[in-house]
Design a protein around this motif. Sequence first.
Motif, PDB file in Angstrom:
ATOM      1  N   ARG A 174      23.492  -4.758 -38.391  1.00  0.00           N
ATOM      2  CA  ARG A 174      23.168  -4.044 -38.344  1.00  0.00           C
ATOM      3  C   ARG A 174      24.143  -2.829 -38.310  1.00  0.00           C
ATOM      4  O   ARG A 174      24.830  -2.105 -38.440  1.00  0.00           O
ATOM      5  N   THR A 175      23.452  -2.422 -36.474  1.00  0.00           N
ATOM      6  CA  THR A 175      23.745  -0.881 -36.555  1.00  0.00           C
ATOM      7  C   THR A 175      24.439  -1.750 -34.899  1.00  0.00           C
ATOM      8  O   THR A 175      24.918  -0.592 -34.848  1.00  0.00           O
TER       9      THR A 175
ATOM     10  N   SER B 142      31.467  -5.588 -39.287  1.00  0.00           N
ATOM     11  CA  SER B 142      30.804  -6.591 -39.361  1.00  0.00           C
ATOM     12  C   SER B 142      30.397  -7.955 -39.079  1.00  0.00           C
ATOM     13  O   SER B 142      30.968  -8.920 -38.789  1.00  0.00           O
TER      14      SER B 142
END
Length: 259
Positions: free
Chosen positions: A39-40, A2
Amino acid sequence: MSVTPLETLLAHKVINLAAELSGAEKRVAGALIDHFNRRTGQCDPSLNTLADLIGMSRRTVMRAVARLERLSLFRRVRHGGKFHRNSYEPIWSSFREAEDRWNARRKFRKQKFASLDVSPSTGQTRHPEGDGHGHQTYSRNPPYKTLAAKRPEGSAARAAPARGLTTELPRKEFKASNSRVTTMSSSNVARIAAERRWSDNLRCELSTKVAVYGAIVDFIDEPLRSAATEAELNCRGAGLRLVLQRYRDSPVKMGDRGE
């Protein structure tokens, strides 16, 4: 892995400080980072979207994207996003390496002036305007004999006959009034100039090798700094040669650090 908000902030910092990027390339890179979804991992703005938001032509955006790819700041995946658009992936390791190079430059500049006792100014380059009197520099000329003193008005304790435009102060009074004045010997001045000279030579020698330059700055300790300064005092250019030779002879070779 992340991506944290700190990494996107660091990427914006590196983009703003990158001397190799043009203004258009910086704006395109900043827009791509802004479109990145932490996030994606999605980042697929169309070329038309970038052109409209930034206010430049589509062809200019294409050239800027190609340049950012060549500099290994972004990786483009053709038709890897929605609606068959290109997808862009920031190469975070490149941004972190650029941040490390910037911090190394700041650290070296801080260390360069940390040991100096005088201003880094190079001094006067010409005579004062009007060919007036300059500051006294001869240490054996007792200044208490020529110091001009302004006597307070109404002071009877220090009243003395006027002697032209200047008056003489007693030796003890002069020493008391100048107890905080410090002077620097010519040998100290020469050492400071020698240290500044070899450190400037080191920066110029490795101006295109920022990673190696930062590694050498970390390698230089106080004994090596003193030895390089002594060598530079004896022979111009010897300080730089000594630092490079000591670094090459160290257990960690220059080739292991990316030279």
